[in-house]
Write a protein that holds these residues in place. Structure first.
Motif, PDB file in Angstrom:
ATOM      1  N   GLU A  69      53.458  24.056 104.220  1.00  0.00           N
ATOM      2  CA  GLU A  69      54.236  22.956 103.647  1.00  0.00           C
ATOM      3  C   GLU A  69      55.660  22.932 104.201  1.00  0.00           C
ATOM      4  OE1 GLU A  69      52.452  25.154 101.921  1.00  0.00           O
ATOM      5  OE2 GLU A  69      50.757  23.837 101.410  1.00  0.00           O
ATOM      6  N   ILE A 109      43.133  23.387 105.669  1.00  0.00           N
ATOM      7  CA  ILE A 109      44.026  22.839 104.641  1.00  0.00           C
ATOM      8  C   ILE A 109      43.737  21.353 104.470  1.00  0.00           C
ATOM      9  CG2 ILE A 109      46.430  22.469 103.958  1.00  0.00           C
ATOM     10  CD1 ILE A 109      47.167  24.738 105.940  1.00  0.00           C
ATOM     11  N   SER A 111      45.267  18.569 101.978  1.00  0.00           N
ATOM     12  CA  SER A 111      46.185  18.189 100.914  1.00  0.00           C
ATOM     13  C   SER A 111      46.612  16.743 101.139  1.00  0.00           C
ATOM     14  CB  SER A 111      47.414  19.116 100.888  1.00  0.00           C
ATOM     15  OG  SER A 111      48.226  18.902 102.020  1.00  0.00           O
ATOM     16  N   LYS A 112      47.409  16.240 100.215  1.00  0.00           N
ATOM     17  CA  LYS A 112      47.866  14.851 100.305  1.00  0.00           C
ATOM     18  C   LYS A 112      48.675  14.618 101.573  1.00  0.00           C
ATOM     19  CE  LYS A 112      50.856  11.519  97.927  1.00  0.00           C
ATOM     20  NZ  LYS A 112      51.754  11.301  96.763  1.00  0.00           N
ATOM     21  N   ASP A 113      49.495  15.614 101.962  1.00  0.00           N
ATOM     22  CA  ASP A 113      50.426  15.420 103.082  1.00  0.00           C
ATOM     23  C   ASP A 113      49.999  16.111 104.370  1.00  0.00           C
ATOM     24  OD1 ASP A 113      52.301  13.971 101.462  1.00  0.00           O
ATOM     25  OD2 ASP A 113      52.928  15.888 100.585  1.00  0.00           O
ATOM     26  N   MET A 115      46.656  17.852 106.751  1.00  0.00           N
ATOM     27  CA  MET A 115      45.264  18.177 107.021  1.00  0.00           C
ATOM     28  C   MET A 115      45.213  19.053 108.269  1.00  0.00           C
ATOM     29  SD  MET A 115      41.945  15.684 107.569  1.00  0.00           S
ATOM     30  CE  MET A 115      42.122  15.037 105.909  1.00  0.00           C
TER      31      MET A 115
END
Length: 374
Positions: A69, A109, A111-113, A115
């Motif tokens: 992140e 991974i 996630s929303k933000d 890949m």
């Protein structure tokens, strides 16, 4: 020391000075993300998914202590700094720089933000060709195939042209130096800088254990009485700490940053001790000094005295608040004389009187650049 993770990134540019955009991105990644281990050749490709200028594309391998992140956020900050405007539509368009995370170790991974692995890797020659150049044997964590095999199986027929355009891999401090010692007057910021460099470059940090010295508060109340026991206790502690930590460094060859060097003891003793006491002290010091490893680079942070007094007041240690300006001036003169006379010590003096490297990232990066070029 933090755990370093391997990430592979794809970089592309089709606006402005494309090669310069790639180089600036690499330099920023080296400064803010991690160690740039490998850079592929530069490939020229037609724009993909829209009509636009040709792209210059590369892939790089980076060792980073960031989590996925924070890695994404750092890369987005670099893109923004170099002029990329966030695309509010689903359509591709021209851009000065585009940085994609292809892999993060062997993690998967969703996630929303973010890949990872990047969903389009297997369909794009302009990614697979430079990636196969630097990591042909890396295993795709979902396909369970080598990158070279993924490239061989790719059905993308778009033309990819390898160029001779040069890019320079930024040299990390941990590659250039094994041991850096950072010194300075009281309140110069040596501990803060040591911690920041240690965190960024995954170095082992050696910090002086001044807070454990029982003579220090007493010394600032009665300098004449407590000078000798203070300086002797500091010398013994510094020698023990550096011997232990640098002995491990010799064994494991880690990158080490310390916020003091053993010669600091002699500089302060010259200011604090009477003549007879100093002569005795010097005999002990000379014996110990021969046994301590010398740093690859000795850095002296210079702060003018008014700024030192401000910093001392801000950090609020009660026993330091009565330190006179004259005492700080004498300490600086001692350091200045030491740096000038040590011909076999690789030294760098950095004036930080008008810098705030703790709160200003540009000031900090400027200091790191000076260290790299030393």
């Amino acid at each position: 020391m933090q755990l370093l993770r391997t990430t592979y990134l794809s970089l592309g540019s089709n606006q402005g000075n494309k090669l310069e955009n790639l180089q600036k991105s690499i330099d920023n990644i080296g400064n803010n993300v991690g160690l740039v281990r490998k850079i592929s050749s530069v490939y020229k490709t037609a724009s993909w998914g829209f009509e636009g200028e040709d792209f210059l594309n590369i892939c790089i391998e980076v060792a980073t202590a960031l989590n996925p992140e924070n890695l994404l956020k750092k890369l987005q900050d670099i893109e923004s700094k170099l002029g990329k405007v966030k695309n509010k539509t689903e359509h591709y368009k021209d851009r000065p720089i585009d940085i994609d995370i292809l892999f993060f170790d062997d993690e998967i991974i969703f996630s929303k933000d973010l890949m990872v692995p990047h969903k389009e890797i297997l369909n794009r020659n302009f990614v697979l060709i430079p990636l196969a150049e630097i990591a042909p044997n890396f295993i795709h964590p979902i396909e369970h195939n080598r990158i070279q095999t993924c490239l061989d199986n790719c059905t993308d027929t778009s033309e990819i042209k390898k160029t001779d355009l040069p890019l320079i891999r930024p040299v990390c401090l941990s590659e250039k130096y094994n041991y850096i010692a950072i010194e300075g007057n009281i309140g110069a910021g040596k501990t803060s800088l040591s911690k920041m460099i240690s965190e960024q470059f995954n170095a082992k940090v050696i910090l002086e254990r001044f807070a454990d010295n029982p003579f220090l508060p007493k010394y600032y109340e009665d300098m004449e009485r407590y000078a000798f026991p203070l300086e002797m206790s500091f010398l013994a502690d510094r020698y023990q700490q550096l011997s232990d930590d640098l002995g491990q460094f010799d064994l494991f060859k880690n990158f080490i940053v310390s916020d003091y060097y053993i010669f600091k003891s002699l500089i302060f003793a010259q200011v604090s001790l009477a003549k007879e006491e100093f002569l005795l002290y010097r005999r002990m010091f000379d014996i110990m000094y021969k046994e301590i490893s010398k740093p690859d680079l000795y850095i002296y942070l210079y702060q003018n005295t008014p700024r030192l007094l401000e910093n001392i007041k801000k950090r609020g240690r009660d026993y330091e608040q009565k330190i006179p300006a004259e005492y700080l001036d004498k300490i600086h003169q001692g350091y200045s004389g030491f740096v000038k006379t040590q011909e076999n010590l690789n030294s760098l003096i950095i004036d930080v009187s008008d810098k705030d490297f703790v709160n200003n990232n540009e000031d900090y990066n400027e200091i790191v650049d000076l260290i790299k070029k030393a």
